[in-house]
Design a protein around this motif. Structure first.
Motif, short mmCIF file in Angstrom:
data_model
loop_
_atom_site.label_atom_id
_atom_site.label_comp_id
_atom_site.label_asym_id
_atom_site.label_seq_id
_atom_site.Cartn_x
_atom_site.Cartn_y
_atom_site.Cartn_z
N VAL A 1 13.04 30.55 59.02
CA VAL A 1 12.24 29.32 58.85
C VAL A 1 12.36 28.50 60.12
O VAL A 1 13.45 28.07 60.48
CB VAL A 1 12.80 28.54 57.64
N LEU B 1 -1.62 28.84 58.18
CA LEU B 1 -1.06 27.83 57.28
C LEU B 1 0.27 27.38 57.86
O LEU B 1 1.16 28.20 58.08
CB LEU B 1 -0.85 28.43 55.89
N GLY C 1 1.80 23.79 57.19
CA GLY C 1 2.56 22.84 56.37
C GLY C 1 3.05 21.67 57.20
O GLY C 1 2.78 21.57 58.39
N TYR D 1 6.89 25.14 58.08
CA TYR D 1 7.68 26.03 57.23
C TYR D 1 6.86 26.72 56.15
O TYR D 1 7.41 27.47 55.33
CB TYR D 1 8.80 25.25 56.54
N ALA D 2 5.56 26.47 56.09
CA ALA D 2 4.76 26.98 54.97
C ALA D 2 4.67 28.50 55.00
O ALA D 2 4.93 29.13 56.02
CB ALA D 2 3.37 26.36 55.00
N GLY D 3 4.29 29.06 53.86
CA GLY D 3 4.02 30.49 53.79
C GLY D 3 5.26 31.35 53.60
O GLY D 3 5.23 32.54 53.89
N GLU D 4 6.34 30.78 53.08
CA GLU D 4 7.56 31.58 52.84
C GLU D 4 7.45 32.27 51.48
O GLU D 4 8.10 31.91 50.50
CB GLU D 4 8.80 30.69 52.91
N LEU D 5 6.64 33.30 51.43
CA LEU D 5 6.35 33.95 50.16
C LEU D 5 7.52 34.78 49.64
O LEU D 5 7.59 35.08 48.45
CB LEU D 5 5.11 34.83 50.30
N HIS E 1 10.19 33.80 49.00
CA HIS E 1 10.98 32.97 48.10
C HIS E 1 10.15 32.32 47.01
O HIS E 1 10.50 31.27 46.49
CB HIS E 1 11.81 31.96 48.91
N ILE E 2 9.04 32.94 46.64
CA ILE E 2 8.38 32.53 45.41
C ILE E 2 9.19 33.15 44.26
O ILE E 2 9.80 34.21 44.40
CB ILE E 2 6.89 32.94 45.34
N VAL F 1 -2.98 31.76 44.05
CA VAL F 1 -2.73 30.60 44.90
C VAL F 1 -3.71 30.54 46.07
O VAL F 1 -4.24 29.49 46.38
CB VAL F 1 -1.28 30.62 45.43
N PHE F 2 -3.99 31.69 46.71
CA PHE F 2 -4.75 31.66 47.96
C PHE F 2 -6.17 32.22 47.87
O PHE F 2 -6.95 32.03 48.77
CB PHE F 2 -3.99 32.39 49.08
N VAL G 1 5.87 27.72 49.50
CA VAL G 1 4.57 28.26 49.89
C VAL G 1 3.82 27.30 50.80
O VAL G 1 3.23 27.71 51.80
CB VAL G 1 3.72 28.59 48.64
N PHE G 2 3.82 26.00 50.46
CA PHE G 2 2.94 25.06 51.18
C PHE G 2 3.65 24.09 52.11
O PHE G 2 3.00 23.43 52.91
CB PHE G 2 2.09 24.27 50.19
N ASN G 3 4.96 23.93 51.99
CA ASN G 3 5.66 22.92 52.80
C ASN G 3 4.90 21.60 52.83
O ASN G 3 4.58 21.06 53.89
CB ASN G 3 5.86 23.50 54.22
#
Lengths: 397, 397
Positions: free
Chosen positions: A158, A237, A239, A243-247, A249-250, A324-325, B324-326
């Motif tokens: 991150v 994307l 954020g 840091y966005a888009g850390e999939l 950790h969904i 989501v996307f 996901v989105f921060n």
């Protein structure tokens, strides 16, 4: 006469137009000057002048028009010369920090990998990695055939947008490492950009790979952890802080899911990462990546059955991604590239059952096209983006 | 002289500049003409001319400069007149289809709700709803004090961007309803835009509510289902077909979770929607929304304990949203607005444990500011967006 054309003589607009032309060439490669004229909406003589200027800056070269026009391409008047980006004239450095190696490359304008090296690393402390990386790119820059405009570095963590600090890279055991600053101190005068590896891979596949022309793309790369990057309406994307888009950790496995290295439970990467695949294949806990790949390539019905839980969670997570996307394309890289063909039926079934019908109809799953170069090419783009904003400033500095 | 100023006389650029000024006034309300000059970067005389034209189009009015300048606002030269949008001059119609009612409103330029009506609905078949909605807005339009430029309609379902078809609205039992076309047939000559209710709420809170000035915002509204909308870098997240941002159907409870009305299992709305809250509070299965709200407002320790599972899943889903989105801000609307204050400690704890530290540090949870008007105001924006693209075309048509 268009507004743009009216202004073609003004210095500001001239710079903008140079940037527009160079972007076309960098992303789409060599093309006839007439094509550049069509794409830009400028006049033939304006484009000729701008291409001449890009040539003087060392960024492009023109070759004489061929006398036989390409089939299907109508010729209007004289045949048009072909303009091509000069990878040997203008370059950037790219690097990728992996768990056990640092990859470095010299990337020419147009996205050509001119040279590439892999340096094994024994440990993952930030300073020695920064030393090794700085030495390796300095060596590359010294041997570069043209101008070197900066360094883009991808890390599996991150990463803060502003200053390239790595907030958390579990597989390197890095927490709050000012990696951008460590590198800048070792490479004075070099423009250093640090980006997340998933974001870099997503961008590269979007600009040059399987996701070309798709505005909404999700890139998921499974290794020890799961890296990812998202393109929304043609743009990364980001954020609030980058840091966005850390999939990875969904939450796909519920509150009772496995503990993740991030501290949470039931994260996607605990169910589809290397460890989960190793378990599914019944391999030893410490199996190497190479053994895992071999086992996936040789998988029979027993292995497919063993991978059922992994496949279901891959599909369930993809369903969330679809809801989501609403992407056109999801690109599955790294180990998922090997895993997916083995369990695609189960993955697709779970994804379609879990996703809403409307977005599920629109999504396509694909494997990456750029292979091992994706992340490096994406890291290089972090520098190219600046160059393409104002080529005159970047190339005459 | 700036490029923009050089061109201020060209008709294209004049239209663009009119649009820029009108957007400032529509979104930020009355302001001094000097402020418009500062914001636009145009000259004083150009702005004066453009404001005059917007006045002739009926969109704005100017009032004489006050002689006492506002405290802290420096006056340069003569005091500047105040320019204000004219809600009585230019309006759009807005509607919101709910499970048991249709809300309609007349919304003036600047986002002023001039009139609002609620019509109870007995059943939810598309045609009668379209009839009722069309009659109600026709009545509103007839009594409108100014020009009516179109109709924006919000529906609680997955809505296709292109043509306003509702692909799936589980709580209305709609599947593939050409709702945009049903309305257009009943309202000839009216520009009809159909949007998702969560997207509308997100947009309104972003433009005029608690999320003003935040580029990355997630709006989550819990009712029977969970509606949601996402703003990414200042723009609505749309996806390939307009279906993006369906956060109610992210998988938070794992593959063994409750069956959702969408056909999947473990979706967020099965764990934080009305039914889940009713269960948590120990109310009768068929309790009305009103009773639920009353019970939440009167909740003591026993109710808080009963809501533990709901709170944990709210927090876990928010963690996924953060990763996901921060986002800078997550806005909790509908029943979540009532629920959150009751269980905020547990929700925040679960969210922070589940989210990565870097994005978790940056997020703020908030309640909506626009209350019941958010969705209607957002639906109206679907029409305003077109008007603001080219006010001359829209207002002189």
């Amino acid at each position: 006469m268009s507004v743009r054309e009216t202004l073609a003589g003004s210095p500001d607009v001239r710079r903008t137009n140079l940037a527009v032309l160079l972007r076309h060439l960098h992303l789409d490669g060599p093309m006839r000057r007439a094509e550049l004229t069509d794409r830009s909406g400028l006049t033939r003589s304006t484009v000729a002048g701008l291409v001449g200027e890009l040539g003087r800056l060392g960024a492009v070269e023109q070759t004489a028009a061929t006398t036989t026009p390409t089939a299907g391409a109508p010729t209007r008047g004289r045949p048009s010369p072909v303009v091509r980006p000069c990878p040997l004239g203008v370059q950037v450095l790219a690097a990728e920090v992996r768990v056990d190696a640092v990859e470095v490359a010299l990337v020419g304008l147009g996205g050509t990998v001119l040279r590439r090296e892999s340096h094994r690393t024994a440990a993952s402390a930030p300073e020695p990695i920064a030393d090794l990386l700085a030495d390796a790119v300095t060596e590359l820059a010294r041997a570069a055939p043209g101008r070197v405009l900066g360094l883009g570095v991808a890390v599996p963590g991150v990463t803060r947008h502003d200053d390239g600090a790595v907030r958390f890279a579990p597989n390197l055991s890095w927490r709050d490492v000012a990696f951008g600053r460590l590198l800048a101190a070792r490479l004075p005068g070099t423009d250093v950009r640090v980006v997340n590896d998933g974001d870099a891979g997503a961008l590269a596949e979007h600009l040059r790979g399987v996701a070309r022309g798709c505005g909404d793309v999700v890139f998921v790369e499974g290794e020890v952890g799961v890296g990812s990057g998202v393109i929304v309406d043609g743009k990364p994307l980001v954020g609030a802080g980058g840091y966005a888009g850390e999939l990875g950790h969904i939450a796909v496995a519920g509150l009772a899911g496995r503990r993740c290295r991030c501290g949470s439970y039931g994260c996607w990467e605990t169910e589809i990462g290397l460890d989960a695949i190793v378990r599914g294949l019944g391999l030893d806990d410490d199996a190497h990546r190479r053994e895992v790949v071999d086992a996936l390539r040789a998988a029979g019905p027993a292995e497919v059955a063993g991978l059922d839980r992994v496949a279901q969670h891959l599909g369930a997570g993809l369903a969330t991604v679809v809801n989501v996307f609403n992407p056109q394309l999801i690109v599955l890289g790294g180990l998922l590239r090997e895993l997916y063909p083995v369990v695609s039926a189960q993955v697709r079934r779970t994804m379609v059952r879990g996703a809403l019908a409307a977005p599920a109809e629109q999504v396509r799953l694909a494997l990456p096209e750029l292979g091992d170069d994706a992340v490096l090419l994406g890291a290089a783009e972090a520098v190219w983006q600046r160059v393409l904003l104002d080529p005159v400033a970047a190339l005459s500095a």
